[in-house]
Design a protein around this motif. Structure first.
Motif, short mmCIF file in Angstrom:
data_model
loop_
_atom_site.label_atom_id
_atom_site.label_comp_id
_atom_site.label_asym_id
_atom_site.label_seq_id
_atom_site.Cartn_x
_atom_site.Cartn_y
_atom_site.Cartn_z
N GLN A 108 0.79 -1.22 0.00
CA GLN A 108 0.00 0.00 0.00
C GLN A 108 0.83 1.28 0.00
O GLN A 108 0.49 2.22 -0.73
N PRO A 109 1.93 1.39 0.78
CA PRO A 109 2.71 2.63 0.73
C PRO A 109 3.22 2.96 -0.67
O PRO A 109 3.19 4.12 -1.09
N ILE A 110 3.68 1.94 -1.38
CA ILE A 110 4.17 2.16 -2.75
C ILE A 110 3.03 2.52 -3.68
O ILE A 110 3.13 3.46 -4.49
N ILE A 111 1.92 1.80 -3.58
CA ILE A 111 0.78 2.05 -4.44
C ILE A 111 0.24 3.46 -4.22
O ILE A 111 -0.09 4.19 -5.17
N ASP A 112 0.14 3.88 -2.97
CA ASP A 112 -0.36 5.23 -2.67
C ASP A 112 0.55 6.30 -3.27
O ASP A 112 0.08 7.32 -3.78
N THR A 113 1.86 6.08 -3.21
CA THR A 113 2.81 7.03 -3.78
C THR A 113 2.67 7.11 -5.29
O THR A 113 2.70 8.19 -5.89
N ILE A 114 2.48 5.95 -5.92
CA ILE A 114 2.31 5.91 -7.37
C ILE A 114 1.04 6.64 -7.78
O ILE A 114 1.02 7.41 -8.75
N LEU A 115 -0.03 6.41 -7.04
CA LEU A 115 -1.31 7.04 -7.37
C LEU A 115 -1.24 8.56 -7.23
O LEU A 115 -1.99 9.30 -7.88
N ALA A 116 -0.35 9.04 -6.36
CA ALA A 116 -0.23 10.49 -6.14
C ALA A 116 0.50 11.19 -7.29
O ALA A 116 0.53 12.41 -7.33
N ASP A 117 1.09 10.41 -8.19
CA ASP A 117 1.80 11.00 -9.33
C ASP A 117 0.86 11.05 -10.52
O ASP A 117 0.57 10.03 -11.15
N PRO A 118 0.35 12.23 -10.89
CA PRO A 118 -0.61 12.33 -11.99
C PRO A 118 -0.03 11.98 -13.36
O PRO A 118 -0.76 11.74 -14.31
N LYS A 119 1.30 11.94 -13.46
CA LYS A 119 1.93 11.65 -14.75
C LYS A 119 1.99 10.16 -15.05
O LYS A 119 2.21 9.76 -16.19
N LEU A 120 1.81 9.34 -14.01
CA LEU A 120 1.85 7.90 -14.22
C LEU A 120 0.51 7.38 -14.73
O LEU A 120 -0.54 7.76 -14.23
N SER A 121 0.56 6.53 -15.73
CA SER A 121 -0.66 5.97 -16.30
C SER A 121 -1.27 4.92 -15.39
O SER A 121 -0.56 4.13 -14.76
N MET A 122 -2.60 4.88 -15.34
CA MET A 122 -3.29 3.84 -14.57
C MET A 122 -3.16 2.48 -15.26
O MET A 122 -3.51 1.46 -14.68
N ARG A 123 -2.66 2.48 -16.48
CA ARG A 123 -2.45 1.23 -17.20
C ARG A 123 -1.05 0.68 -16.96
O ARG A 123 -0.59 -0.21 -17.69
N LEU A 124 -0.37 1.19 -15.96
CA LEU A 124 0.93 0.66 -15.56
C LEU A 124 0.75 -0.79 -15.13
O LEU A 124 -0.01 -1.09 -14.21
N TYR A 125 1.46 -1.72 -15.78
CA TYR A 125 1.35 -3.14 -15.42
C TYR A 125 2.12 -3.42 -14.14
O TYR A 125 3.25 -2.95 -13.96
N LEU A 126 1.51 -4.22 -13.26
CA LEU A 126 2.13 -4.61 -11.99
C LEU A 126 2.40 -6.11 -12.00
O LEU A 126 1.61 -6.89 -12.53
N ALA A 127 3.52 -6.50 -11.39
CA ALA A 127 3.86 -7.93 -11.30
C ALA A 127 4.77 -8.15 -10.11
O ALA A 127 5.45 -7.23 -9.64
N VAL A 128 4.77 -9.39 -9.62
CA VAL A 128 5.64 -9.80 -8.50
C VAL A 128 6.72 -10.71 -9.06
O VAL A 128 6.45 -11.51 -9.98
N TYR A 129 7.93 -10.58 -8.56
CA TYR A 129 9.00 -11.45 -9.04
C TYR A 129 9.71 -12.15 -7.88
O TYR A 129 9.79 -11.64 -6.77
N ARG A 130 10.22 -13.34 -8.21
CA ARG A 130 11.08 -14.11 -7.32
C ARG A 130 12.45 -14.23 -7.97
O ARG A 130 12.56 -14.22 -9.19
N GLY A 131 13.48 -14.38 -7.17
CA GLY A 131 14.79 -14.63 -7.74
C GLY A 131 15.53 -13.36 -8.10
O GLY A 131 15.28 -12.28 -7.57
N ASP A 132 16.45 -13.50 -9.08
CA ASP A 132 17.37 -12.42 -9.43
C ASP A 132 16.93 -11.73 -10.71
O ASP A 132 17.49 -11.96 -11.78
N LEU A 133 15.91 -10.89 -10.63
CA LEU A 133 15.43 -10.19 -11.80
C LEU A 133 16.45 -9.16 -12.30
O LEU A 133 16.65 -9.01 -13.51
N GLN A 134 17.11 -8.48 -11.36
CA GLN A 134 18.11 -7.50 -11.76
C GLN A 134 19.26 -8.17 -12.54
O GLN A 134 19.75 -7.63 -13.53
N GLY A 135 19.67 -9.35 -12.06
CA GLY A 135 20.72 -10.08 -12.76
C GLY A 135 20.30 -10.50 -14.15
O GLY A 135 21.09 -10.44 -15.10
N TYR A 136 19.06 -10.92 -14.29
CA TYR A 136 18.53 -11.31 -15.60
C TYR A 136 18.54 -10.12 -16.55
O TYR A 136 19.01 -10.23 -17.69
N LEU A 137 18.04 -8.98 -16.08
CA LEU A 137 17.98 -7.79 -16.93
C LEU A 137 19.37 -7.28 -17.28
O LEU A 137 19.64 -6.87 -18.41
#
Length: 353
Positions: A108-137
């Motif tokens: 909720q703290p992150i979501i509330d902060t995102i919602l407070a930014d009018p420049k961010l689209s409500m169509r922003l895709y959300l996902a949860v990750y396990r493991g080393d996503l930074q390493g993959y990218l």
């Protein structure tokens, strides 16, 4: 064109350029901005946030990943602008991956902060990750600089052209279920390592906290009930069968007096592979489907991603409050009745050939 017409057009153009809202100084030169598409948030050390951004190349520079450690999400944007020679523009963000650890603590703290930014689209895709996503990218961008764009396009593909194959949720949909009086949000969960980013299944949330992830078989049955999706393939190892082109249509009834949920589901499909020796249309065999839907898990976790609570407030039933439904839902007896139309491999479904 007469001189009067030319004069009028030039006068109109002068007014437009003189208007403060259209002043050229209000526009960012493309070389001075960083249009981030994909970003990740993880739980850092000492309660700090670990934010990673893929910065696209503009000119001859290479694409790079920048990781920041900050106390607040907004502060992370400032830190980025201090450490990088281009300004971060949040309106370009299209995909946000949140670590499983962070999601289980509460989003909720992150979501509330995102919602407070009018420049961010409500169509922003959300996902949860396990493991080393930074390493993959980090490894992937060296060979494929457009990996963030491809991931975004993958979400769009499964959202519009292959619904039911993968759970796809944007910010608007997540918040709609989060604030719903009776239903709970879901998000897709991915497993990442140095070489792969794999879809694991649907993550179940109680309010803003991730509480469980559906297993492979539960995931398939959930997708059939979730918005009556169509599946290209459905594998049921317990029945030794694989079917394709699966269409489902369900009718749900909730009887609070009898503490019973009745689901009548009609499934149409085609058998692609069968290694068993039993009659697949035998009601005893269809009980296997009931065990794999995942209702028991949802009841134990007190989550209702299918919004069944809304069926408990019918024309002849009083409106139910969320706190009351959370008490009643785990006690409900769920009965699922299937009417299955299978196009067989042969003329017989018994397995004898």
């Amino acid at each position: 064109m007469s001189w009067r017409t030319k004069a009028t057009l030039w006068a109109m153009a002068g007014i437009l350029f003189a208007t403060p809202g259209c002043s050229s100084r209000d526009y960012n030169i493309i070389e001075e901005i960083a249009p981030i598409i994909l970003w990740t948030i993880d739980q850092g050390q000492d309660g700090m946030l670990e934010i990673s951004l893929l910065v696209p190349p503009l000119g001859k520079e290479e694409k790079k990943m920048i990781t920041l450690h900050t106390d607040l999400l907004k502060e992370g944007k400032k830190e980025f602008n201090r450490s990088y020679h281009r300004e971060l523009k949040t309106g370009q963000k299209r995909v946000l991956f949140i670590s499983e650890e962070f999601a289980r603590q509460g989003m909720q703290p992150i979501i509330d902060t995102i919602l407070a930014d009018p420049k961010l689209s409500m169509r922003l895709y959300l996902a949860v990750y396990r493991g080393d996503l930074q390493g993959y990218l980090q490894k992937k961008i060296k060979k494929d600089p457009l990996i963030d764009y491809y991931i975004y396009r993958n979400f769009k593909h499964y959202e519009s052209r292959s619904p039911g194959e993968m759970t796809v949720v944007n910010l608007h949909q997540f918040m709609k279920n989060f604030y719903s009086p009776l239903s709970d949000p879901v998000l897709p969960v991915f497993q990442a390592d140095q070489n792969n980013l794999t879809y694991e299944g649907t993550g179940l949330f109680r309010t803003d906290k991730l509480v469980s992830v559906l297993s492979r078989t539960e995931e398939q049955m959930f997708q059939l009930q979730y918005k009556n999706h169509r599946l290209q393939d459905l594998s049921l190892p317990e029945l030794s069968v694989n079917v394709s082109d699966v269409h489902a249509k369900s009718d749900w009834k909730v009887d609070r007096k009898q503490t019973r949920v009745t689901i009548n589901t009609e499934i149409r499909c085609r058998i692609e592979e069968y290694h068993g020796k039993k009659d697949l249309l035998d009601p005893a065999q269809l009980d296997e489907l009931n065990r794999n839907i995942g209702f028991k898990k949802m009841q134990e976790l007190k989550v209702d991603p299918l919004n069944m609570g809304s069926y408990a407030s019918g024309a002849f039933q009083s409106r139910i409050e969320r706190k009351d439904w959370q008490k009643e839902w785990p006690q409900m007896k769920v009965e699922v009745h299937y009417k299955i139309f299978m196009e067989p491999l042969t003329n017989s479904l018994s397995g004898s050939r």
